[in-house]
Write a protein that holds these residues in place. Structure first.
Motif, PDB file in Angstrom:
ATOM      1  N   LYS A   6       0.849  -1.186   0.000  1.00  0.00           N
ATOM      2  CA  LYS A   6       0.000   0.000   0.000  1.00  0.00           C
ATOM      3  C   LYS A   6       0.887   1.239   0.000  1.00  0.00           C
ATOM      4  N   GLU A   7       0.347   2.340  -0.485  1.00  0.00           N
ATOM      5  CA  GLU A   7       1.093   3.600  -0.512  1.00  0.00           C
ATOM      6  C   GLU A   7       1.617   3.917   0.883  1.00  0.00           C
ATOM      7  N   LYS A   8       2.838   4.378   0.954  1.00  0.00           N
ATOM      8  CA  LYS A   8       3.499   4.822   2.194  1.00  0.00           C
ATOM      9  C   LYS A   8       3.896   3.675   3.124  1.00  0.00           C
ATOM     10  N   GLU A   9       3.638   2.415   2.744  1.00  0.00           N
ATOM     11  CA  GLU A   9       4.096   1.295   3.560  1.00  0.00           C
ATOM     12  C   GLU A   9       5.566   1.029   3.257  1.00  0.00           C
ATOM     13  N   SER A  10       6.236   0.344   4.169  1.00  0.00           N
ATOM     14  CA  SER A  10       7.648   0.036   4.023  1.00  0.00           C
ATOM     15  C   SER A  10       7.887  -0.994   2.918  1.00  0.00           C
ATOM     16  N   ILE A  11       8.696  -0.618   1.952  1.00  0.00           N
ATOM     17  CA  ILE A  11       9.071  -1.545   0.882  1.00  0.00           C
ATOM     18  C   ILE A  11       9.893  -2.686   1.460  1.00  0.00           C
ATOM     19  N   GLN A  12      10.770  -2.336   2.378  1.00  0.00           N
ATOM     20  CA  GLN A  12      11.640  -3.351   2.978  1.00  0.00           C
ATOM     21  C   GLN A  12      10.804  -4.433   3.666  1.00  0.00           C
ATOM     22  N   LEU A  13       9.794  -4.043   4.443  1.00  0.00           N
ATOM     23  CA  LEU A  13       8.945  -5.031   5.124  1.00  0.00           C
ATOM     24  C   LEU A  13       8.106  -5.826   4.125  1.00  0.00           C
ATOM     25  N   HIS A  14       7.669  -5.159   3.068  1.00  0.00           N
ATOM     26  CA  HIS A  14       6.896  -5.841   2.024  1.00  0.00           C
ATOM     27  C   HIS A  14       7.745  -6.912   1.329  1.00  0.00           C
ATOM     28  N   VAL A  15       8.961  -6.550   0.966  1.00  0.00           N
ATOM     29  CA  VAL A  15       9.867  -7.505   0.312  1.00  0.00           C
ATOM     30  C   VAL A  15      10.173  -8.659   1.256  1.00  0.00           C
ATOM     31  N   LYS A  16      10.404  -8.353   2.529  1.00  0.00           N
ATOM     32  CA  LYS A  16      10.692  -9.391   3.517  1.00  0.00           C
ATOM     33  C   LYS A  16       9.525 -10.382   3.597  1.00  0.00           C
TER      34      LYS A  16
END
Length: 192
Positions: free
Chosen positions: A116-126
Motif C-alpha cells: 500500500k502507498e506509504k508502507e515500508s518496501i523493505q517489510l513488504h519484500v521481507k
C-alpha cells in the motif's frame, strides 16, 4: 540465553522459515544445536557431573526454542515440553506440512500481498521473500522470473514508472536488482 542479545525473531505462525534459521543459529552459537539434531549423546549414567551438565544444556536448548515462540502458539507443543528435538519436530510438522492445503494457503497469501502507498518496501519484500522460502521448503519452489513478476505486480500505482523502466529490458531483471531498485526508491522518498 537472552533472545534480545541475538535479535532473534519470535515465531508468530507466518514467519516459520525466517524463525527456523535464526533459532538454529542461536542454538548453534550457544553450542546447543546437537540437542535438536540428535548429535549430542547422553553421557554414561554413572557420571553424575556429566549427566548434570548434559541436562542443563538440554534445558537451555529447550528454553531457547520455547522462549522464541509467541505464547499464542505454545498449544502446538503440548502441555509440558521436555525435549528440544521433539519440540523442533512438532514445529516443523505444524508449519512445514507438504500438503496441498498448505500450498494453497501460501499461494493465497502471496496473491493477496499488496504494497500500500506509504508502507515500508523493505517489510513488504521481507514478507514476500518469506512466502517464497516457505513455498520452496514445502516443495513448491517458484522460478526467479515468477518471483520478479509477483513482486512487481504487488506494487501500487506510484511505482508504475519504475515497473515500466524495468519492462523495457528484453530480459527479466534479476530479483536482487529489482529489490535494490525498490529499496533505492524508498530511500529517495524518505530524503524528500
Amino acid at each position: 540465553m537472552d533472545q534480545h542479545r541475538y535479535n532473534q525473531v519470535v515465531l508468530n505462525g507466518a514467519n516459520y522459515a525466517t524463525w527456523k534459521i535464526q533459532c538454529r543459529m542461536a542454538l548453534m552459537k550457544e553450542g546447543l544445536w546437537g540437542f535438536v539434531n540428535g548429535l549430542e549423546k547422553i553421557p554414561a549414567a554413572d557420571d553424575e557431573e556429566a549427566c548434570h551438565k548434559y541436562q542443563m544444556k538440554k534445558d537451555r536448548a529447550l528454553a531457547t526454542i520455547v522462549l522464541a515462540i509467541d505464547p499464542a502458539l505454545l498449544y502446538v507443543l503440548g502441555d509440558d515440553p521436555q525435549d528440544p528435538s521433539v519440540v523442533w519436530k512438532k514445529l516443523n510438522d505444524q508449519f512445514q506440512k507438504r500438503s496441498w492445503a498448505n500450498k494453497l494457503d501460501l499461494r493465497r497469501k502471496l496473491y493477496s500481498l499488496k504494497l500500500k502507498e506509504k508502507e515500508s518496501i523493505q517489510l513488504h519484500v521481507k514478507a514476500m521473500m518469506e512466502i517464497f522460502q516457505e513455498l520452496a521448503i514445502i516443495g513448491d519452489p517458484m522460478e526467479e522470473e515468477d518471483r520478479v513478476v509477483h513482486l512487481l505486480a504487488s506494487l501500487p500505482k506510484s511505482f508504475d514508472m519504475l515497473v515500466t523502466a524495468l519492462e523495457a529490458s528484453t530480459e527479466v531483471p534479476k530479483l536482487d536488482v529489482v529489490i535494490e531498485r525498490l529499496l533505492h526508491e524508498e530511500r529517495k522518498a524518505k530524503t524528500k
